[in-house]
Design a protein around this motif. Structure first.
Motif, PDB file in Angstrom:
ATOM      1  N   LYS A  99      24.077  40.646  48.648  1.00 13.81           N
ATOM      2  CA  LYS A  99      24.524  39.366  48.096  1.00 13.81           C
ATOM      3  C   LYS A  99      23.882  39.102  46.734  1.00 13.81           C
ATOM      4  O   LYS A  99      22.673  39.203  46.568  1.00 13.81           O
ATOM      5  N   GLY A 100      24.742  38.779  45.766  1.00 11.61           N
ATOM      6  CA  GLY A 100      24.275  38.478  44.422  1.00 11.61           C
ATOM      7  C   GLY A 100      23.979  39.693  43.555  1.00 11.61           C
ATOM      8  O   GLY A 100      23.592  39.543  42.394  1.00 11.61           O
ATOM      9  N   LYS A 101      24.164  40.886  44.078  1.00  9.24           N
ATOM     10  CA  LYS A 101      23.852  42.112  43.345  1.00  9.24           C
ATOM     11  C   LYS A 101      25.074  42.625  42.574  1.00  9.24           C
ATOM     12  O   LYS A 101      26.225  42.295  42.875  1.00  9.24           O
ATOM     13  N   THR A 102      24.802  43.441  41.578  1.00 10.11           N
ATOM     14  CA  THR A 102      25.858  44.084  40.799  1.00 10.11           C
ATOM     15  C   THR A 102      25.951  45.548  41.221  1.00 10.11           C
ATOM     16  O   THR A 102      24.957  46.269  41.210  1.00 10.11           O
ATOM     17  N   ILE A 103      27.159  45.960  41.575  1.00 16.15           N
ATOM     18  CA  ILE A 103      27.384  47.314  42.098  1.00 16.15           C
ATOM     19  C   ILE A 103      28.197  48.118  41.097  1.00 16.15           C
ATOM     20  O   ILE A 103      29.296  47.709  40.690  1.00 16.15           O
ATOM     21  N   GLY A 104      27.683  49.255  40.690  1.00 22.95           N
ATOM     22  CA  GLY A 104      28.409  50.140  39.790  1.00 22.95           C
ATOM     23  C   GLY A 104      29.446  50.954  40.548  1.00 22.95           C
ATOM     24  O   GLY A 104      29.146  51.536  41.594  1.00 22.95           O
ATOM     25  N   THR A 105      30.660  50.978  40.045  1.00 25.56           N
ATOM     26  CA  THR A 105      31.760  51.693  40.691  1.00 25.56           C
ATOM     27  C   THR A 105      32.596  52.423  39.653  1.00 25.56           C
ATOM     28  O   THR A 105      32.538  52.115  38.455  1.00 25.56           O
ATOM     29  N   VAL A 106      33.389  53.375  40.113  1.00 26.62           N
ATOM     30  CA  VAL A 106      34.315  54.090  39.226  1.00 26.62           C
ATOM     31  C   VAL A 106      35.608  53.289  39.106  1.00 26.62           C
ATOM     32  O   VAL A 106      36.152  52.811  40.108  1.00 26.62           O
ATOM     33  N   LEU A 107      36.078  53.157  37.891  1.00 22.84           N
ATOM     34  CA  LEU A 107      37.294  52.397  37.616  1.00 22.84           C
ATOM     35  C   LEU A 107      38.470  52.907  38.455  1.00 22.84           C
ATOM     36  O   LEU A 107      38.748  54.099  38.490  1.00 22.84           O
ATOM     37  N   GLY A 108      39.141  51.994  39.139  1.00 26.00           N
ATOM     38  CA  GLY A 108      40.317  52.346  39.920  1.00 26.00           C
ATOM     39  C   GLY A 108      40.034  52.721  41.358  1.00 26.00           C
ATOM     40  O   GLY A 108      40.963  52.823  42.162  1.00 26.00           O
ATOM     41  N   TYR A 109      38.777  52.934  41.708  1.00 22.32           N
ATOM     42  CA  TYR A 109      38.439  53.299  43.085  1.00 22.32           C
ATOM     43  C   TYR A 109      38.467  52.057  43.974  1.00 22.32           C
ATOM     44  O   TYR A 109      38.094  50.958  43.544  1.00 22.32           O
ATOM     45  N   GLN A 110      38.891  52.259  45.218  1.00 22.47           N
ATOM     46  CA  GLN A 110      38.949  51.170  46.188  1.00 22.47           C
ATOM     47  C   GLN A 110      37.906  51.402  47.279  1.00 22.47           C
ATOM     48  O   GLN A 110      37.629  52.539  47.659  1.00 22.47           O
ATOM     49  N   PHE A 111      37.346  50.308  47.792  1.00 20.86           N
ATOM     50  CA  PHE A 111      36.306  50.391  48.815  1.00 20.86           C
ATOM     51  C   PHE A 111      36.585  49.330  49.886  1.00 20.86           C
ATOM     52  O   PHE A 111      36.403  48.128  49.645  1.00 20.86           O
ATOM     53  N   VAL A 112      37.044  49.785  51.039  1.00 20.05           N
ATOM     54  CA  VAL A 112      37.420  48.861  52.106  1.00 20.05           C
ATOM     55  C   VAL A 112      36.256  47.952  52.489  1.00 20.05           C
ATOM     56  O   VAL A 112      36.435  46.749  52.726  1.00 20.05           O
ATOM     57  N   LEU A 113      35.054  48.500  52.512  1.00 20.77           N
ATOM     58  CA  LEU A 113      33.885  47.726  52.924  1.00 20.77           C
ATOM     59  C   LEU A 113      33.468  46.697  51.870  1.00 20.77           C
ATOM     60  O   LEU A 113      33.011  45.601  52.205  1.00 20.77           O
ATOM     61  N   LEU A 114      33.631  47.032  50.602  1.00 21.27           N
ATOM     62  CA  LEU A 114      33.109  46.185  49.530  1.00 21.27           C
ATOM     63  C   LEU A 114      34.163  45.302  48.855  1.00 21.27           C
ATOM     64  O   LEU A 114      33.814  44.250  48.300  1.00 21.27           O
TER      65      LEU A 114
END
Length: 255
Positions: free
Chosen positions: A140-155
């Motif tokens: 909660k309140g954190k910034t998560i780095g991800t790859v553009l266009g990727y989907q994450f059911v959990l997040l």
């Protein structure tokens, strides 16, 4: 004389047959995503200015699969947003290392999905001191780095609600670099990529995988319905490679 001429003609025909080059094996066109990185792919520019797949898990697997099919591998490169257009135009025979979960139902039905070729796991990466994250509640309140266009059911629901913030990069390397620079608190990355980068980049020595698994996915060599390769031939070729533990041998090169 007639018999002599007959044998002379026959010998001449045989000589021509022996001198003719062997017929080249038919090709199999693999759709390759532009921008892929190691360990999955090393894409470089050939002398003629075109992209060339020169190393990586994708290259090794597709070469092995083409061999099992009795065909010559040809790589067709397209960016993510143009891949479906390439398929619809019949420009590729196989689209490997893809999950049906990445496609809407209308597009998913345009492919045959034989046995998966590899299972991948995505987990959180963080500084060693923060590697104990075990539930999404702790993000909660954190910034998560991800790859553009990727989907994450959990997040994705947490991103949508603003519970956590998403920071996109064009590649896994970009995601890791932002984490190292402190621009994100955590990053989501495939464990295969992390293991390879951790081994080859000293900057990653202070990073660690969290026990929190974000997703587990099976990847396939999907066969477009308009492919020149039959589903039966693809299944037979893959079974041959599975029996030889080909993928396990390939992965061992990059661990």
């Amino acid at each position: 004389m007639a018999r002599f001429l007959y044998w002379l003609v026959m010998l001449g025909s045989l000589s021509l047959l022996l001198c003719e080059p062997a017929q080249a094996a038919p090709s199999v066109r693999f759709l390759v995503l532009e921008g892929r990185e190691m360990p999955f792919a090393l894409i470089m520019t050939a002398p003629d200015g075109t992209p060339a797949l020169v190393d990586g898990i994708i290259k090794d697997w597709q070469a092995a699969l083409a061999g099992a099919l009795g065909r010559t591998p040809v790589n067709v490169f397209y960016p993510r947003k143009r891949q479906e257009l390439a398929i619809s135009k019949g420009l590729a025979d196989l689209r490997c290392f893809i999950s049906p979960d990445w496609l809407p139902a209308a597009l998913k039905s345009g492919y045959d999905w034989p046995q998966p070729i590899i299972r991948i796991e995505e987990r959180l990466v963080s500084k060693q001191a923060d590697a104990h994250i075990q539930t999404v509640d702790a993000l909660k309140g954190k910034t998560i780095g991800t790859v553009l266009g990727y989907q994450f059911v959990l997040l994705d629901p947490l991103f949508a609600s603003g519970t956590i913030r998403r920071d996109d990069s064009p590649s896994e390397t970009g995601v890791i670099q932002k984490l190292i620079l402190g621009r994100t608190d955590y990053a989501v990355i495939r464990t295969i990529d992390f293991d390879f980068l951790h081994k080859t980049d000293a900057q990653l020595s202070d990073l660690a995988l969290s026990p929190l698994v974000i997703s587990t996915l099976d990847l396939y060599c999907a066969r477009p319905k308009n492919s020149h390769v039959s589903l039966a031939a693809l299944n037979q070729a893959q079974q041959q490679l599975f029996k030889a533990s080909t993928m396990e041998k390939i992965l061992a090169r990059y661990r």
